[in-house]
Design a protein around this motif. Structure first.
Motif, mmCIF file in Angstrom:
data_model
loop_
_atom_site.group_PDB
_atom_site.id
_atom_site.type_symbol
_atom_site.label_atom_id
_atom_site.label_comp_id
_atom_site.label_asym_id
_atom_site.label_seq_id
_atom_site.Cartn_x
_atom_site.Cartn_y
_atom_site.Cartn_z
ATOM 1 N N GLY A 68 42.170 34.182 32.205
ATOM 2 C CA GLY A 68 41.959 32.687 31.153
ATOM 3 C C GLY A 68 41.201 33.330 30.113
ATOM 4 N N ASP A 69 39.789 32.723 29.294
ATOM 5 C CA ASP A 69 39.403 33.600 28.437
ATOM 6 C C ASP A 69 37.733 34.674 29.503
ATOM 7 O OD1 ASP A 69 40.301 32.271 26.854
ATOM 8 O OD2 ASP A 69 38.557 30.570 26.988
ATOM 9 N N THR A 70 38.377 34.740 30.719
ATOM 10 C CA THR A 70 37.463 35.618 31.302
ATOM 11 C C THR A 70 38.090 37.258 31.596
ATOM 12 O OG1 THR A 70 36.504 33.475 33.038
ATOM 13 C CG2 THR A 70 36.078 35.793 33.844
ATOM 14 N N VAL A 71 37.106 38.257 31.393
ATOM 15 C CA VAL A 71 36.992 39.517 31.981
ATOM 16 C C VAL A 71 36.961 39.451 33.289
ATOM 17 C CG1 VAL A 71 36.962 41.851 30.796
ATOM 18 C CG2 VAL A 71 37.448 39.772 29.067
ATOM 19 N N VAL A 72 37.947 39.797 33.282
ATOM 20 C CA VAL A 72 37.407 40.719 34.953
ATOM 21 C C VAL A 72 38.113 42.192 35.610
ATOM 22 C CG1 VAL A 72 38.380 40.740 37.776
ATOM 23 C CG2 VAL A 72 38.853 38.343 35.504
ATOM 24 N N MET A 73 36.553 42.796 35.830
ATOM 25 C CA MET A 73 36.950 44.293 35.625
ATOM 26 C C MET A 73 36.624 44.796 36.778
ATOM 27 S SD MET A 73 34.055 46.286 33.493
ATOM 28 C CE MET A 73 34.515 44.540 32.109
ATOM 29 N N ILE A 74 36.994 45.707 37.789
ATOM 30 C CA ILE A 74 36.832 46.943 38.935
ATOM 31 C C ILE A 74 35.011 47.067 37.985
ATOM 32 C CG2 ILE A 74 36.972 48.490 40.604
ATOM 33 C CD1 ILE A 74 39.596 48.406 39.836
ATOM 34 N N ASN A 75 34.154 47.348 39.163
ATOM 35 C CA ASN A 75 32.999 47.637 39.092
ATOM 36 C C ASN A 75 32.404 48.851 39.714
ATOM 37 O OD1 ASN A 75 30.317 47.656 38.996
ATOM 38 N ND2 ASN A 75 29.643 45.627 39.900
ATOM 39 N N GLN A 76 32.542 49.672 38.603
ATOM 40 C CA GLN A 76 33.452 50.916 39.222
ATOM 41 C C GLN A 76 31.957 52.002 39.831
ATOM 42 O OE1 GLN A 76 35.937 53.289 36.417
ATOM 43 N NE2 GLN A 76 35.917 51.288 34.916
ATOM 44 N N PHE A 83 34.369 47.864 47.356
ATOM 45 C CA PHE A 83 35.265 48.075 46.044
ATOM 46 C C PHE A 83 34.786 46.196 45.956
ATOM 47 C CE2 PHE A 83 38.883 45.563 44.221
ATOM 48 C CZ PHE A 83 39.712 46.265 43.331
ATOM 49 N N GLU A 84 34.422 46.315 44.177
ATOM 50 C CA GLU A 84 34.047 44.421 44.077
ATOM 51 C C GLU A 84 34.682 44.634 42.675
ATOM 52 O OE1 GLU A 84 30.049 43.318 43.929
ATOM 53 O OE2 GLU A 84 29.459 44.078 46.620
ATOM 54 N N LEU A 85 35.191 43.020 42.637
ATOM 55 C CA LEU A 85 35.366 42.895 40.825
ATOM 56 C C LEU A 85 33.955 41.803 40.175
ATOM 57 C CD1 LEU A 85 38.668 41.484 42.039
ATOM 58 C CD2 LEU A 85 38.256 43.905 41.296
ATOM 59 N N ALA A 86 34.220 42.413 38.841
ATOM 60 C CA ALA A 86 33.166 41.513 37.948
ATOM 61 C C ALA A 86 33.897 41.426 37.200
ATOM 62 C CB ALA A 86 32.246 42.818 37.287
ATOM 63 N N LYS A 87 32.833 39.844 36.849
ATOM 64 C CA LYS A 87 33.568 38.829 35.813
ATOM 65 C C LYS A 87 33.040 38.515 34.608
ATOM 66 C CE LYS A 87 36.908 37.191 39.398
ATOM 67 N NZ LYS A 87 37.210 35.393 39.969
ATOM 68 N N TYR A 88 33.530 38.372 33.268
ATOM 69 C CA TYR A 88 32.366 38.212 32.088
ATOM 70 C C TYR A 88 33.013 36.589 31.824
ATOM 71 C CZ TYR A 88 30.169 42.175 34.154
ATOM 72 O OH TYR A 88 30.141 43.330 34.850
ATOM 73 N N THR A 94 30.452 40.386 28.417
ATOM 74 C CA THR A 94 31.895 41.664 28.683
ATOM 75 C C THR A 94 31.032 42.883 28.084
ATOM 76 O OG1 THR A 94 33.580 40.276 28.890
ATOM 77 C CG2 THR A 94 34.056 42.787 28.315
ATOM 78 N N ALA A 95 30.695 42.813 26.635
ATOM 79 C CA ALA A 95 29.801 43.856 25.663
ATOM 80 C C ALA A 95 28.938 44.813 27.194
ATOM 81 C CB ALA A 95 29.410 42.980 24.686
ATOM 82 N N ASN A 96 27.925 43.543 27.178
ATOM 83 C CA ASN A 96 26.568 43.856 28.089
ATOM 84 C C ASN A 96 27.676 45.350 29.770
ATOM 85 O OD1 ASN A 96 24.937 43.182 26.633
ATOM 86 N ND2 ASN A 96 24.436 41.221 28.037
ATOM 87 N N ALA A 97 28.363 44.897 29.547
ATOM 88 C CA ALA A 97 28.842 45.804 30.877
ATOM 89 C C ALA A 97 29.244 46.953 29.762
ATOM 90 C CB ALA A 97 30.227 45.166 31.453
ATOM 91 N N ILE A 98 30.479 46.996 28.849
ATOM 92 C CA ILE A 98 30.548 48.394 28.729
ATOM 93 C C ILE A 98 29.365 49.192 28.948
ATOM 94 C CG2 ILE A 98 31.173 49.754 26.554
ATOM 95 C CD1 ILE A 98 32.908 46.365 25.824
ATOM 96 N N THR A 99 27.809 48.441 28.321
ATOM 97 C CA THR A 99 27.076 49.357 28.045
ATOM 98 C C THR A 99 26.526 49.556 29.495
ATOM 99 O OG1 THR A 99 26.464 48.006 26.191
ATOM 100 C CG2 THR A 99 24.432 49.188 27.193
#
Length: 208
Positions: A68-76, A83-88, A94-99
């Motif tokens: 949908g409008d949620t970005v899901v990524m592996i919490n590296q 192993f966990e998934l982070a959702k934004y 999402t920008a904060n997750a990149i930082t």
């Protein structure tokens, strides 16, 4: 035998992937990942294309994707101990997750940036008013452009990030110039972000 036009599944061990694929009637694999084709198997041959999947606990998984409008990524940062998934659910998160380096690796960062721009486009489209189409398009573009600048500033030296952002911005601009509205431009943004993520997956596989 491989039958064109039929879905067929093959399972290979990682160390023998390329050798086994080369033995299948001499067909050159063409890696393509499409979430709609996900199965438990590692390789799928469908309509003359190969799909290659990363399995985590038997589940097909990418480094980053959208639901949908949620970005899901592996919490590296948690790897390899857990192993966990982070959702934004918005581009700022999402920008904060990149930082914060929740996502790592040039290609994955580029895909995340592309998805963040798509999130911004979706947010802007939801707030668009149909009173004056020209004003709506201008306000929509201004919002997305400002969001893209915020996303780009998360990693000022990440070339893949700029690539992903610019690909999505170009798709949005092209849609608007062709007479599209914020809703169609947001859809174009999502499709463009998906292509950026697909390109990264293909590049990772080709590198080996």
């Amino acid at each position: 035998p491989i039958i064109p036009g039929r879905t067929q599944k093959f399972v290979f061990t990682p160390l023998r992937e390329r050798a086994n694929m080369g033995m299948l009637r001499g067909i050159t694999p063409k890696p393509r990942i499409r979430r709609a084709q996900y199965h438990e198997e590692l390789f799928i041959y469908q309509d003359r294309n190969w799909s290659i999947l990363m399995l985590v606990d038997g589940q097909p998984t990418r480094t980053v994707w959208m639901e949908g409008d949620t970005v899901v990524m592996i919490n590296q940062p948690l790897l390899p101990h857990s192993f966990e998934l982070a959702k934004y659910d918005n581009y700022r998160a999402t920008a904060n997750a990149i930082t914060a380096m929740v996502v790592r690796g040039a290609g994955a960062i580029g895909a995340t940036g592309a998805y963040a721009v798509a999130q911004a486009a979706a947010e802007a489209a939801r707030g668009a008013s149909p009173s004056d189409p020209r004003l709506v398009a201008a306000d929509f573009w201004r919002f997305v452009e400002e969001a893209a600048a915020i996303i780009a500033n998360t990693r000022p030296t990440a070339q893949n990030l700029f690539y992903g952002i610019n690909k999505v911005l170009t798709s949005i601009r092209d849609d608007l110039r062709a007479g599209g509205n914020p809703q169609s431009a947001a859809a174009a943004a999502y499709a463009s972000a998906e292509r950026v993520a697909d390109e990264d997956s293909d590049s990772c596989y080709n590198i080996g």
